[in-house]
Structures are given as structure tokens and as C-alpha cells.
Design a protein around this motif. Structure first.
Motif, PDB file in Angstrom:
ATOM      1  N   ARG A 111      -9.310  10.681  -3.877  1.00  0.00           N
ATOM      2  CA  ARG A 111      -8.178  11.210  -3.109  1.00  0.00           C
ATOM      3  C   ARG A 111      -8.488  11.224  -1.615  1.00  0.00           C
ATOM      4  O   ARG A 111      -7.654  10.848  -0.781  1.00  0.00           O
ATOM      5  N   ALA A 112      -9.696  11.676  -1.263  1.00  0.00           N
ATOM      6  CA  ALA A 112     -10.063  11.775   0.148  1.00  0.00           C
ATOM      7  C   ALA A 112     -10.078  10.409   0.821  1.00  0.00           C
ATOM      8  O   ALA A 112      -9.743  10.286   2.009  1.00  0.00           O
ATOM      9  N   LEU A 113     -10.456   9.377   0.077  1.00  0.00           N
ATOM     10  CA  LEU A 113     -10.492   8.023   0.633  1.00  0.00           C
ATOM     11  C   LEU A 113      -9.122   7.363   0.665  1.00  0.00           C
ATOM     12  O   LEU A 113      -8.967   6.287   1.248  1.00  0.00           O
ATOM     13  N   GLY A 114      -8.134   7.981   0.042  1.00  0.00           N
ATOM     14  CA  GLY A 114      -6.785   7.429   0.041  1.00  0.00           C
ATOM     15  C   GLY A 114      -6.661   6.120  -0.708  1.00  0.00           C
ATOM     16  O   GLY A 114      -5.850   5.252  -0.323  1.00  0.00           O
ATOM     17  N   LEU A 115      -7.417   5.967  -1.789  1.00  0.00           N
ATOM     18  CA  LEU A 115      -7.343   4.727  -2.563  1.00  0.00           C
ATOM     19  C   LEU A 115      -5.963   4.594  -3.209  1.00  0.00           C
ATOM     20  O   LEU A 115      -5.330   5.592  -3.550  1.00  0.00           O
ATOM     21  N   PRO A 116      -5.523   3.356  -3.393  1.00  0.00           N
ATOM     22  CA  PRO A 116      -4.136   3.143  -3.827  1.00  0.00           C
ATOM     23  C   PRO A 116      -3.878   3.655  -5.243  1.00  0.00           C
ATOM     24  O   PRO A 116      -4.714   3.520  -6.135  1.00  0.00           O
ATOM     25  N   GLU A 117      -2.703   4.213  -5.429  1.00  0.00           N
ATOM     26  CA  GLU A 117      -2.247   4.632  -6.747  1.00  0.00           C
ATOM     27  C   GLU A 117      -1.240   3.599  -7.275  1.00  0.00           C
ATOM     28  O   GLU A 117      -0.701   2.821  -6.505  1.00  0.00           O
ATOM     29  N   PRO A 118      -1.013   3.627  -8.594  1.00  0.00           N
ATOM     30  CA  PRO A 118      -1.521   4.543  -9.616  1.00  0.00           C
ATOM     31  C   PRO A 118      -2.962   4.232  -9.999  1.00  0.00           C
ATOM     32  O   PRO A 118      -3.499   3.166  -9.677  1.00  0.00           O
ATOM     33  N   PHE A 119      -3.579   5.188 -10.706  1.00  0.00           N
ATOM     34  CA  PHE A 119      -4.937   5.040 -11.189  1.00  0.00           C
ATOM     35  C   PHE A 119      -4.922   4.634 -12.668  1.00  0.00           C
ATOM     36  O   PHE A 119      -4.058   5.062 -13.437  1.00  0.00           O
ATOM     37  N   HIS A 120      -5.915   3.820 -13.037  1.00  0.00           N
ATOM     38  CA  HIS A 120      -6.129   3.417 -14.424  1.00  0.00           C
ATOM     39  C   HIS A 120      -7.620   3.538 -14.705  1.00  0.00           C
ATOM     40  O   HIS A 120      -8.442   3.245 -13.830  1.00  0.00           O
ATOM     41  N   VAL A 121      -7.992   3.952 -15.892  1.00  0.00           N
ATOM     42  CA  VAL A 121      -9.404   4.147 -16.210  1.00  0.00           C
ATOM     43  C   VAL A 121      -9.882   3.085 -17.197  1.00  0.00           C
ATOM     44  O   VAL A 121      -9.140   2.672 -18.094  1.00  0.00           O
TER      45      VAL A 121
END
Length: 310
Positions: A111-121
Motif C-alpha cells: 500500500r505504501a508503495l502505491g503498487l497497482p490494484e487489483p491484487f492477486h495472490v
């Protein structure tokens, strides 16, 4: 969150990459690798036991080419994250659920790095158990992919009660730091030849793994501790007693799998409402370290699931 060592020459991944130290809520320092290029979302890659960030550089490049950023973790007790015993070689954890502290620190950093969403695991092997527990803890992902998930540990039927009793007694009497019988102070890749190895049928990817530990032996760990075994057996039992989470899921399993237990995977996927199991012929434990055709299929199928659930 501070900069951490990142061995880009070993990773062989996207040109833009970095690693960060993260401190968990219980005071353990873990490492997160980040390849931030991507506009379609971010892959949260949960490695297995003995693994480390750089091993997944080539996977990150595959996802970058398909439009996704990727992160990968050095879990507590492995890679160059904090080791938990005076002897740094055993794969050890105090409680299996402690890995969720690592997940929480990871998500705060993502979150702090502002990585693109959506997230997948994507959870591989032990990372598949960590990821499944994280889904029950509301990991904010749109879909999940599992590669030979450790929802059970393969062993001969007559050894299962022995493993339970020995690991339980060792943990009860403060001896859980010792190696599980049958394992050694040398890591699997270091002491075994390519022929009949249990990880991959692809010699080039085997050499990729061997070269890492020759160049940076500090990345490797050896056999699991008795306490790790006790905790892993307990965690897999608890996970399998729960209903499948409401997350679209794709699980890959090789027909030559010899490390994780196959029946729990088939049972779990048979009851997963929005889940599908793909059995991959002539494939060992590591889908992302197999031959090029299998790797391409794995990445294409994973990204198709991501695209359907974005």
C-alpha cells in the motif's frame, strides 16, 4: 521500510526492481522484493520453504510482459530475512501463524508503495498454506493461484503418526530446534543431482537454482526443524477443516509430485465452489521452474484468471 540488498544479477528479472526490509508487528525483519512495472494489477507471490526473492525474478518478468507488477517475500527464517535460531540453517518457525505477521507487513508496504490494484495472490508449496490462511484473514485479492500447495505433507502412511508424536514431544520438551529426522544441514539443491530431483524436469531451470546458492549461499536454508514440522502438520489440519474461501481459484499440480500430499489438494479443490484443479503431466513440484512450455501455460492461465476477476 528501508532499502535491502537485492541481487538483480541472480534474479534475471525486469530491469526495474528493488528490495525492502520490513519489520513485522512482533519485531522480525523480513525482506520484500518488488518489480513495480505494470498497469493491470499486482501479483503477490508467496514463495515456498527454502525460497527467496531472487528465485522469482524470471516469473516477475513473465508477469511484467503480461501487464502485472510483482512482489515476492523472504519469509521469516529464510532468505536473508531474520533467522530464528542461533544455527541459521534449519527451516524454523515458532508458530505457523506467525507468517501472517509477515503478510501484514507485506500488505502495508504494498500500500505504501502505491503498487497497482487489483491484487492477486500466487502461493507455491509452503506459500500455498500461508496464502490460504491469509485468504481466511481477508487478504484483499480478487483471485488466487496455487502451485503444488502445501495443504498436506507427503510421507509414508506408517510415518505419519511417528512424525506427529516425535515433533509434538520435541516441541513440548524444548527440543524443536533440532532437524527433522532424515533431513540434513545441507539444502536440497546443494546436495542432490539433477537426475531424479523432485523439483523440476528442466535442466536449465535446475542450473538457475544451483547458480543462486553457489553465488549467495546465505540465501539458502537446510532441512526443517522439528518445531516447523509440528506447526506445519497442525496448520494443514486446521486449514483442511475449514470450508473453501469465496475467492476464484486455480490450482496447478504435477502428476509427478513427490513433496506435498496430493489427496488433500484434490479434496480441497473438489469442494471449492469457484475453483479449478489442473493436473499437469510429467511435471514435478515447481511449476514456475519447469520447462518453457509448462511455464508459459502456467503464466497464461494465471493471467486469464486475473483478467476474469479484475
Amino acid at each position: 521500510m528501508e532499502n535491502a540488498p537485492f541481487y538483480s544479477d541472480l534474479a534475471d528479472g525486469p530491469e526495474v526492481g528493488a528490495a525492502y526490509w520490513l519489520t513485522t508487528s512482533d519485531g522480525v525483519r523480513v525482506r520484500m522484493g518488488v518489480w513495480p512495472e505494470g498497469t493491470k494489477g499486482t501479483v503477490l507471490l508467496f514463495p515456498g520453504r527454502t525460497e527467496y526473492v531472487e528465485k522469482y525474478g524470471r516469473a516477475a518478468e513473465e508477469f511484467r510482459a503480461r501487464g502485472y507488477a510483482t512482489i515476492a517475500m523472504d519469509w521469516r527464517g529464510q532468505g536473508i530475512a531474520d533467522r530464528l535460531l542461533e544455527d541459521p540453517l534449519p527451516g524454523h518457525v515458532v508458530k505457523f501463524t506467525d507468517y501472517q505477521h509477515d503478510v501484514d507487513a507485506m500488505m502495508a508496504a504494498v500500500r505504501a508503495l502505491g503498487l497497482p490494484e487489483p491484487f492477486h495472490v500466487i502461493g507455491h508449496s509452503m506459500g500455498g498454506a500461508i496464502a490460504l490462511r491469509a485468504l481466511y484473514n481477508n487478504l484483499p485479492v480478487k483471485s488466487a493461484v496455487f502451485s503444488a500447495p502445501m495443504w498436506g505433507i507427503k510421507m509414508a502412511p506408517h510415518m505419519r503418526p511417528v512424525a506427529h508424536v516425535v515433533s509434538t514431544l520435541a516441541t513440548m520438551f524444548g527440543q524443536g530446534r533440532h532437524y527433522t529426522p532424515g533431513t540434513t544441514r545441507v539444502g536440497y539443491v546443494n546436495e542432490n543431482p539433477f537426475n531424479d530431483n523432485m523439483l523440476t524436469t528442466d535442466p536449465e531451470m535446475w542450473d538457475f537454482m544451483v547458480s543462486h546458492l553457489k553465488a549467495r549461499p546465505e540465501l539458502g536454508i537446510a532441512g526443517p526443524s522439528l518445531q516447523w514440522l509440528f506447526e506445519a502438520l497442525r496448520e494443514t489440519r486446521e486449514l483442511m477443516a475449514k470450508p473453501a474461501p469465496d475467492v476464484p481459484t486455480l490450482t496447478f499440480l504435477g502428476t509427478q509430485e513427490r513433496i506435498v500430499d496430493i489427496p488433500p489438494i484434490k479434496k480441497r479443490m473438489g469442494s471449492w465452489p469457484d475453483g479449478r484443479l489442473m493436473m499437469i503431466p510429467k511435471c514435478e513440484h515447481e511449476m514456475m521452474m519447469e520447462g518453457e512450455d509448462i511455464r508459459t501455460m502456467f503464466y497464461d492461465q494465471s493471467v486469464a484468471l486475473f483478467a476474469e476477476n479484475s
